[in-house]
Every structure is written in C-alpha cells, then in structure tokens.
Scaffold this motif. Structure first.
Motif, mmCIF file in Angstrom:
data_model
loop_
_atom_site.group_PDB
_atom_site.id
_atom_site.type_symbol
_atom_site.label_atom_id
_atom_site.label_comp_id
_atom_site.label_asym_id
_atom_site.label_seq_id
_atom_site.Cartn_x
_atom_site.Cartn_y
_atom_site.Cartn_z
ATOM 1 N N ARG A 54 0.768 -1.188 0.186
ATOM 2 C CA ARG A 54 -0.064 -0.146 -0.032
ATOM 3 C C ARG A 54 0.563 0.925 -0.148
ATOM 4 N NH1 ARG A 54 -5.226 -1.462 3.674
ATOM 5 N NH2 ARG A 54 -5.686 -3.027 3.228
ATOM 6 N N ARG A 55 2.449 1.125 -0.172
ATOM 7 C CA ARG A 55 3.178 2.173 -0.341
ATOM 8 C C ARG A 55 2.508 3.362 1.305
ATOM 9 N NH1 ARG A 55 5.329 2.372 -5.622
ATOM 10 N NH2 ARG A 55 4.385 0.895 -6.586
ATOM 11 N N ILE A 56 2.269 2.504 2.552
ATOM 12 C CA ILE A 56 2.791 3.398 3.484
ATOM 13 C C ILE A 56 3.957 3.265 4.435
ATOM 14 C CG2 ILE A 56 2.245 3.419 5.940
ATOM 15 C CD1 ILE A 56 -0.861 1.971 5.022
ATOM 16 N N ILE A 57 5.125 2.233 4.096
ATOM 17 C CA ILE A 57 5.786 2.139 4.091
ATOM 18 C C ILE A 57 7.206 1.707 3.223
ATOM 19 C CG2 ILE A 57 5.759 1.380 6.543
ATOM 20 C CD1 ILE A 57 6.775 -1.426 6.113
ATOM 21 N N ALA A 58 8.526 1.497 3.435
ATOM 22 C CA ALA A 58 9.612 1.060 2.018
ATOM 23 C C ALA A 58 10.597 0.740 2.501
ATOM 24 C CB ALA A 58 9.787 2.723 1.497
ATOM 25 N N ASP A 59 10.637 -0.748 1.918
ATOM 26 C CA ASP A 59 12.468 -1.209 2.637
ATOM 27 C C ASP A 59 13.323 -0.956 1.407
ATOM 28 O OD1 ASP A 59 13.849 -2.661 3.369
ATOM 29 O OD2 ASP A 59 12.720 -5.070 3.560
ATOM 30 N N ASP A 60 14.376 -0.197 2.199
ATOM 31 C CA ASP A 60 15.769 0.208 1.316
ATOM 32 C C ASP A 60 16.466 -1.380 1.284
ATOM 33 O OD1 ASP A 60 16.666 -0.238 3.645
ATOM 34 O OD2 ASP A 60 16.452 2.958 3.787
ATOM 35 N N GLY A 61 16.663 -2.272 2.405
ATOM 36 C CA GLY A 61 17.730 -3.442 2.166
ATOM 37 C C GLY A 61 18.335 -2.973 2.951
ATOM 38 N N ARG A 62 17.870 -1.878 3.984
ATOM 39 C CA ARG A 62 19.034 -1.892 5.556
ATOM 40 C C ARG A 62 17.879 -1.855 6.781
ATOM 41 N NH1 ARG A 62 22.791 2.522 4.692
ATOM 42 N NH2 ARG A 62 20.805 2.936 3.472
ATOM 43 N N SER A 63 16.441 -1.066 5.894
ATOM 44 C CA SER A 63 15.146 -0.468 6.926
ATOM 45 C C SER A 63 14.379 -0.447 6.388
ATOM 46 C CB SER A 63 15.545 -0.238 8.344
ATOM 47 O OG SER A 63 15.975 1.908 7.461
ATOM 48 N N ARG A 64 13.287 -0.101 7.587
ATOM 49 C CA ARG A 64 11.616 0.149 6.351
ATOM 50 C C ARG A 64 11.569 1.535 6.882
ATOM 51 N NH1 ARG A 64 11.108 -5.675 8.137
ATOM 52 N NH2 ARG A 64 10.780 -6.945 6.493
ATOM 53 N N ARG A 65 11.042 2.368 6.231
ATOM 54 C CA ARG A 65 10.863 3.765 6.691
ATOM 55 C C ARG A 65 8.994 3.697 6.136
ATOM 56 N NH1 ARG A 65 15.282 6.197 8.874
ATOM 57 N NH2 ARG A 65 17.153 5.271 8.656
ATOM 58 N N ILE A 66 8.812 5.071 6.914
ATOM 59 C CA ILE A 66 7.594 5.095 6.980
ATOM 60 C C ILE A 66 7.866 6.473 5.018
ATOM 61 C CG2 ILE A 66 5.331 6.745 7.108
ATOM 62 C CD1 ILE A 66 6.677 5.908 10.494
ATOM 63 N N VAL A 67 6.566 5.682 4.225
ATOM 64 C CA VAL A 67 6.461 7.280 3.143
ATOM 65 C C VAL A 67 5.550 7.545 3.592
ATOM 66 C CG1 VAL A 67 6.334 6.676 0.725
ATOM 67 C CG2 VAL A 67 7.675 5.265 1.652
ATOM 68 N N ARG A 68 4.625 6.991 3.536
ATOM 69 C CA ARG A 68 3.290 8.187 4.037
ATOM 70 C C ARG A 68 2.778 7.656 5.347
ATOM 71 N NH1 ARG A 68 -1.904 6.095 2.718
ATOM 72 N NH2 ARG A 68 -1.845 4.041 1.987
ATOM 73 N N LEU A 69 1.996 8.538 5.920
ATOM 74 C CA LEU A 69 1.259 8.380 7.226
ATOM 75 C C LEU A 69 -0.527 8.319 6.737
ATOM 76 C CD1 LEU A 69 1.300 11.458 9.465
ATOM 77 C CD2 LEU A 69 2.931 9.519 9.409
#
Length: 313
Positions: A54-69
């Motif tokens: 749902r593109r709320i978070i993204a995984d860059d391979g090292r961590s999962r970060r919030i893309v949108r609230l």
C-alpha cells in the motif's frame, strides 16, 4: 498466522503506531513490533508486506521507513478485526441496550444466533460464561433466563473492578513510546472529543466509547482472568445504561470529562496521577451503578438494602 481477524487487528494497531511517527522514520524491527502488537513475527511479516504493497512503508534493504502516514481508508473496518467472541460480545451489549432486557426475561439463543449471524454453539458458549456468575440461568427446557443482579452483586463487582483496573492502569507507566497502545488510546480520546463536538446528538454513543476505554485499560494487564472479568463488567454496565435513563446526558457528560482526565494521566505515565484519576472515576461509576439499581428496585416496589462496600477513596 492464527486467524484473519488477528492479522487485521494487528494491521490496524500497526497503522495507529505509524500515526505517532513521521514520514522518513523507521517503523521498527520485526521483533519489537511483534512485542508491541502482541502477535507472532509471522503475523508482523504479513502486516509489513501489506504496508509495503500500500506504499505506506518502503524497504531499502537495510530498514523499513515510513513513506506516507495512514488515512482512514487504510484501516480495516472494526467488525473485521474482531474475533467471533468479541463480535458476539459487542452485539449482545447492543441487544441489551436496544431491547431493555430486564430480570426474568427469556433470552432465545437460536434467535440471537440468527440476529448476530453466528452459530448457535457460539451463542451458548457465550451465555454459559455469564451463567457461571449467576447473571443468566439455563432452564431444563434449554431456554435461558436473564436473572439480573442486586446491590450486593454490584458492590462486589465494583470492588473487584477497582483492584483489576488499577493493576492494569499502572502498566501504562512502563509502556514504550512506540507501543501500539498509545495509538489506540489516541483514537479513543478522539472518539470522546467527537462526542463533545455535537453532544446533544451523539451522547447515545457514549456506552461504546466508555467500553472501548476500559477494555483497552484492562487489556494492558495481558491477564486472562482480568480479560474475562472485563466481559462481565461490560455487560453489567450496559445493563446500567439501559435501566437508568435519569440524568443520562448529564451523567455521561461528566463521565466523558473524567475519561479525558484519565487518558491524560495514562499518557503522562505518572503512577500517582494514574491512580488518582482511576480511583476518582471508578468511584463515580460505583455511585451511578448503585443509584440505578436503587431506582429500578424502587420502581418495582422492591426493598433496597444498602450494604457497605469498600471505599473507593
């Protein structure tokens, strides 16, 4: 994953957790999320996969970060996050409120199963829980009769409630900043404020908001006996709302403001403030419950015996 409702409940709780963060922040490790959401790591992985889809978070391979609230449409409907038992509990409470169930009235399990869209066996299991407390009796014919409760029963209930809820409320002192409970507490606070925005029209929704707060507090104990007791507490106080319409709007208005004070104390994680707010509110709840019983007994010409209970102060 144990069941779909567990996954959906965990997903909603995770969204509430994300609401407390900012875009770009890490959502947290799987193990940490599993602990805060009280689910398995397998369930957490499923939740994280959906959040990525749902593109709320993204995984860059090292961590999962919030893309949108999250937005409201991201959440699963509440009905889909409930277990069968929780679904029956909520609908039974609605039934008690809507039908004004009184002592001596028959409760038809088959009719309830059709009304709630659940199996008759699930209804019977739910009713058996309350029969152990003497609230409902099963007759030899197989029918169920709502027995009700007297002042002594209510006093005992309030005594035990105070012990259990104080123990549960104290747990908020040690919750981590990223625990999902804070998102749930914020949502409940918003529900209270929503009631106040148009109180004349919305005050009838108070019983459900009231139950959501106290159930959340008691769930903090993660104690199966406290959780089971909470079901009984919920039923008793729903009966109270059904029976006692005198000064209902005024009483509920006071209770909402006591709740907001209670919520603020929980959020402060100040043990003394939590205890003070809890004891004050539980004392008010005791008084209104006993008063509603006295009025009901007086209407039916019953003798009201006042049995001293434990002090709530």
């Amino acid at each position: 994953m144990r069941s779909n409702d567990v996954y959906k409940r965990a997903f909603n709780d995770c969204l509430s957790h994300i609401e407390q963060l900012s875009v770009g922040e890490e959502i947290g490790a799987e193990a940490s999320l599993a602990r805060s959401l009280s689910v398995s790591r397998t369930t957490v992985r499923s939740v994280l996969e959906t959040l990525e889809e749902r593109r709320i978070i993204a995984d860059d391979g090292r961590s999962r970060r919030i893309v949108r609230l999250p937005i409201p449409n991201d959440f699963f409907p509440e009905a889909e996050t409930q277990s069968v038992h929780a679904l029956i509990e909520r609908r039974f409470m609605d039934f008690v409120l809507e039908e004004n169930i009184l002592p001596g009235q028959q409760v038809n399990a088959l009719e309830l199963s059709r009304r709630f869209s659940v199996s008759p066996s699930a209804i019977r299991e739910y009713l058996r829980d309350f029969s152990e407390c003497g609230l409902i009796e099963r007759r030899p014919s197989g029918s169920w009769i709502f027995v009700g409760f007297d002042r002594d029963f209510a006093q005992e209930l309030c005594d035990v409630r105070q012990i259990f809820e104080l123990e549960s409320a104290r747990r908020f002192v040690n919750f981590a900043d990223d625990d999902a409970v804070w998102g749930q507490l914020n949502a409940i606070e918003r529900a209270h404020l929503w009631l106040l925005e148009d109180y004349d029209a919305r005050h009838v929704e108070f019983p459900h908001v009231d139950n959501s707060l106290h159930s959340l507090i008691n769930s903090a104990s993660k104690n199966r006996f406290i959780n089971r007791f909470d079901n009984l507490r919920c039923l008793i106080f729903h009966c109270h709302y059904s029976w006692n319409k005198v000064d209902e709007k005024e009483r509920n208005f006071v209770a909402i403001h006591e709740h907001l004070r209670y919520i603020a104390a929980l959020r402060s994680r100040d043990k003394r403030a939590i205890e003070d707010a809890a004891i004050f509110h539980l004392g008010t709840a005791r008084q209104t419950l006993l008063a509603s019983l006295d009025r009901r007994h007086s209407r039916h010409g019953e003798k009201v015996e006042h049995t001293p209970g434990l002090s709530v102060c």
